[in-house]
Design a protein around this motif. Sequence first.
Motif, PDB file in Angstrom:
ATOM      1  N   ASP A 178       7.661  14.754   5.219  1.00 16.01           N
ATOM      2  CA  ASP A 178       6.388  14.055   5.019  1.00 16.01           C
ATOM      3  C   ASP A 178       5.913  14.264   3.586  1.00 16.01           C
ATOM      4  OD1 ASP A 178       3.899  12.908   5.112  1.00 16.01           O
ATOM      5  OD2 ASP A 178       3.305  13.820   6.998  1.00 16.01           O
ATOM      6  N   LEU A 179       6.079  13.232   2.765  1.00 19.07           N
ATOM      7  CA  LEU A 179       5.707  13.312   1.361  1.00 19.07           C
ATOM      8  C   LEU A 179       4.215  13.567   1.183  1.00 19.07           C
ATOM      9  CD1 LEU A 179       6.211  12.853  -1.707  1.00 19.07           C
ATOM     10  CD2 LEU A 179       5.886  10.418  -1.275  1.00 19.07           C
ATOM     11  N   THR A 180       3.374  12.867   1.933  1.00 20.12           N
ATOM     12  CA  THR A 180       1.933  12.997   1.720  1.00 20.12           C
ATOM     13  C   THR A 180       1.421  14.371   2.145  1.00 20.12           C
ATOM     14  OG1 THR A 180       1.475  11.991   3.875  1.00 20.12           O
ATOM     15  CG2 THR A 180       1.534  10.541   1.987  1.00 20.12           C
ATOM     16  N   ALA A 181       2.036  14.969   3.181  1.00 19.93           N
ATOM     17  CA  ALA A 181       1.625  16.312   3.585  1.00 19.93           C
ATOM     18  C   ALA A 181       1.913  17.313   2.475  1.00 19.93           C
ATOM     19  CB  ALA A 181       2.339  16.724   4.867  1.00 19.93           C
ATOM     20  N   ASP A 185      17.443  14.628  10.217  1.00 23.32           N
ATOM     21  CA  ASP A 185      18.072  15.066   8.978  1.00 23.32           C
ATOM     22  C   ASP A 185      17.071  15.705   8.013  1.00 23.32           C
ATOM     23  OD1 ASP A 185      20.571  14.082   9.765  1.00 23.32           O
ATOM     24  OD2 ASP A 185      20.058  12.055   9.071  1.00 23.32           O
ATOM     25  N   LEU A 186      15.790  15.521   8.263  1.00 25.68           N
ATOM     26  CA  LEU A 186      14.758  16.031   7.367  1.00 25.68           C
ATOM     27  C   LEU A 186      14.126  17.288   7.944  1.00 25.68           C
ATOM     28  CD1 LEU A 186      13.011  12.696   6.336  1.00 25.68           C
ATOM     29  CD2 LEU A 186      15.041  13.775   5.370  1.00 25.68           C
ATOM     30  N   MET A 187      13.557  18.073   7.044  1.00 21.06           N
ATOM     31  CA  MET A 187      12.962  19.342   7.432  1.00 21.06           C
ATOM     32  C   MET A 187      11.456  19.167   7.631  1.00 21.06           C
ATOM     33  SD  MET A 187      13.112  22.942   5.338  1.00 21.06           S
ATOM     34  CE  MET A 187      14.905  22.821   5.291  1.00 21.06           C
ATOM     35  N   PRO A 188      10.918  19.620   8.765  1.00 22.86           N
ATOM     36  CA  PRO A 188       9.458  19.552   8.962  1.00 22.86           C
ATOM     37  C   PRO A 188       8.718  20.188   7.791  1.00 22.86           C
ATOM     38  CG  PRO A 188      10.529  20.178  10.998  1.00 22.86           C
ATOM     39  CD  PRO A 188      11.599  20.173   9.941  1.00 22.86           C
ATOM     40  N   TYR A 189       7.615  19.577   7.460  1.00 21.73           N
ATOM     41  CA  TYR A 189       6.862  19.969   6.262  1.00 21.73           C
ATOM     42  C   TYR A 189       6.583  21.468   6.198  1.00 21.73           C
ATOM     43  CZ  TYR A 189       2.207  21.060   4.436  1.00 21.73           C
ATOM     44  OH  TYR A 189       1.142  21.672   3.873  1.00 21.73           O
ATOM     45  N   ILE A 232       0.848  -1.191   0.000  1.00 25.50           N
ATOM     46  CA  ILE A 232       0.000   0.000   0.000  1.00 25.50           C
ATOM     47  C   ILE A 232       0.884   1.242   0.000  1.00 25.50           C
ATOM     48  CG2 ILE A 232      -1.786   1.273   1.223  1.00 25.50           C
ATOM     49  CD1 ILE A 232      -2.583  -1.352   2.587  1.00 25.50           C
ATOM     50  N   GLY A 233       0.590   2.193  -0.867  1.00 23.81           N
ATOM     51  CA  GLY A 233       1.311   3.455  -0.911  1.00 23.81           C
ATOM     52  C   GLY A 233       0.622   4.503  -0.048  1.00 23.81           C
ATOM     53  N   VAL A 234       1.388   5.209   0.785  1.00 23.20           N
ATOM     54  CA  VAL A 234       0.777   6.203   1.674  1.00 23.20           C
ATOM     55  C   VAL A 234       0.131   7.357   0.901  1.00 23.20           C
ATOM     56  CG1 VAL A 234       2.120   5.677   3.737  1.00 23.20           C
ATOM     57  CG2 VAL A 234       3.065   7.256   2.044  1.00 23.20           C
ATOM     58  N   PRO A 235       0.661   7.796  -0.268  1.00 21.37           N
ATOM     59  CA  PRO A 235      -0.042   8.857  -0.996  1.00 21.37           C
ATOM     60  C   PRO A 235      -1.447   8.439  -1.432  1.00 21.37           C
ATOM     61  CG  PRO A 235       2.213   8.668  -1.773  1.00 21.37           C
ATOM     62  CD  PRO A 235       1.947   7.476  -0.908  1.00 21.37           C
ATOM     63  N   LEU A 236      -1.603   7.165  -1.776  1.00 24.99           N
ATOM     64  CA  LEU A 236      -2.920   6.667  -2.171  1.00 24.99           C
ATOM     65  C   LEU A 236      -3.885   6.730  -0.999  1.00 24.99           C
ATOM     66  CD1 LEU A 236      -4.519   5.136  -4.488  1.00 24.99           C
ATOM     67  CD2 LEU A 236      -3.935   3.063  -3.234  1.00 24.99           C
ATOM     68  N   LEU A 269       3.803   6.988  10.012  1.00 20.52           N
ATOM     69  CA  LEU A 269       4.104   6.013   8.967  1.00 20.52           C
ATOM     70  C   LEU A 269       4.510   6.717   7.678  1.00 20.52           C
ATOM     71  CD1 LEU A 269       4.096   2.931   8.597  1.00 20.52           C
ATOM     72  CD2 LEU A 269       1.762   3.137   7.714  1.00 20.52           C
ATOM     73  N   SER A 270       3.810   7.788   7.342  1.00 24.66           N
ATOM     74  CA  SER A 270       4.135   8.559   6.149  1.00 24.66           C
ATOM     75  C   SER A 270       5.529   9.168   6.253  1.00 24.66           C
ATOM     76  CB  SER A 270       3.089   9.662   5.942  1.00 24.66           C
ATOM     77  OG  SER A 270       3.412  10.455   4.819  1.00 24.66           O
TER      78      SER A 270
END
Length: 523
Positions: free
Chosen positions: A383-386, A474-478, A236-240, A453-454
Amino acid sequence: MIEFRCSGCQTAFSISPDKQGKKAKCPKCGEIMQIPRLETAVPVSTAAVAAPPQASVKTPEPKAKPTLDPTLHRAAVMGSFQGTFERPKTGFLYLLSALGVAIVMVALPVIYFAFIALVAYAVYYHLVHHIGMLGWARGQGAIVLFVLYIAPLFIGGAGIFFMLRPLFAKRSRPMKIRSVTQESDPLLYDFVIKICQLVGAPIPKRIDIDDRLNASAGFRSGIWSMFRGNDLVLRIGVPLVAGLSTRQFAGVLAHEFGHFSQGAGMRLSYLIRSISDWFAQVVYQQDDWDDWLNDKSDGVDMARLFVRFTRGLLWVLMQIGQLSAGFLLRQMEYHADQYEIRLAGSDAFQQTTSRMRMLAAAYDLTIQMLMSVLLRAGGMVDDLTAFLKFQLHHLPDEIKQQIRDSGELERTSFFDSHPCDRDRIAAAVAADAPGVFHYDGLAVELFTDFQQLSKDVTRDRYSHLINHDLQPSDLMPYREFVEKYELDIFGKHTEENLKKTRIREVQHDFSNLVGRPGSKPKR
């Protein structure tokens, strides 16, 4: 009053009961909605979700999302399976044609290896039967004859090497597999099991989560699982999930499990698709050998000619395979569509199809923008989906209309493995099925902690791209990402300039996305 939210933009509506069951167009995003019936409507308070922020230098913090009561939510979701699900029938001729196509698909790799064997035999025949040519001359003439005699050995050997190369060339490092369990996400598992029981499909042994705009069901250990009974995995893809309602998501799962509801058909279709995917991979995917040749050779040399010849031969075989399997694969899709239609209803199928087209455009633009920022400045959103929902919320109306119109212009070709959306919607309308599942809450609420999870699968993707494991820090908040990079991405100076620039850029990018193979998710 009936309270519900648009499945496209999540705008809340409150409508009198006399409109229940009717279709309406969302005045904000243009999504065609099915107004739920009073007894199945989900209160807005339980389906509330933070709306994506408007593009501005200072993005306001979202309102806190109301907490769902797990017991009541579970009862509402699982209690929405009502009525009798009638499984679509698979005829004998259907399986017979599938067997015929499977034989053709297996024959194509055999033809390829037979050609390799033919080249090897030709080299052998030349070396054994033409050795007498070495005595035809003396002196410098003998040297020339020796070169002519030995040349087929090197040329043929190189040709055989490059034809066998796709079997042994190292592929890219696989992305980390992230799975959810029955303990971590009990409602999701119960939801999946219920759908499997209804459609008559085997229950997956594992549920994997990734960052793709898709869902798929396949054998857990590849071809070896074909001989181990029902050894399946659901991916399952989180964007879906983030873009669909629970009802739409249920229909997509029913479609995927529909492919696996018939034991023989399941294995034959897996064999057909696996061979097609292998041909496509070796024809189009660059590997380590390609990188080495590009580094060591200048212009067009013999090695690169062999590579082009090999890929050309594989391309011809791939086209033959796609043409022979195209009709059958499209019929398999129509058959799987019937599972989705009968579970979620014809109206939900239409909404899902339209929604996925919109999500696909926003997803492709999101990936393009995130990758451009990553390559240019090293900024990685957490967060890709955000960010996808932000993109979707800010797609100009002109682009949204272009996306909707593109579906009307599509036509199914002989080489397509999937029917076009226009033909699939026509089949759904003809079926006129009410469906047996009518819960219209958000699909993300099936997961215990979807947001985390996303973020996890987003970090997995970046780690895979840079070949280095990243930490959350290491990642930047959305929201910081949007505020920092919107000047670079959108060229913003004023709100009006932002709007004009954004429309122009999105139109340019989208013109390369609509109708492009692979740009639209397949289900």
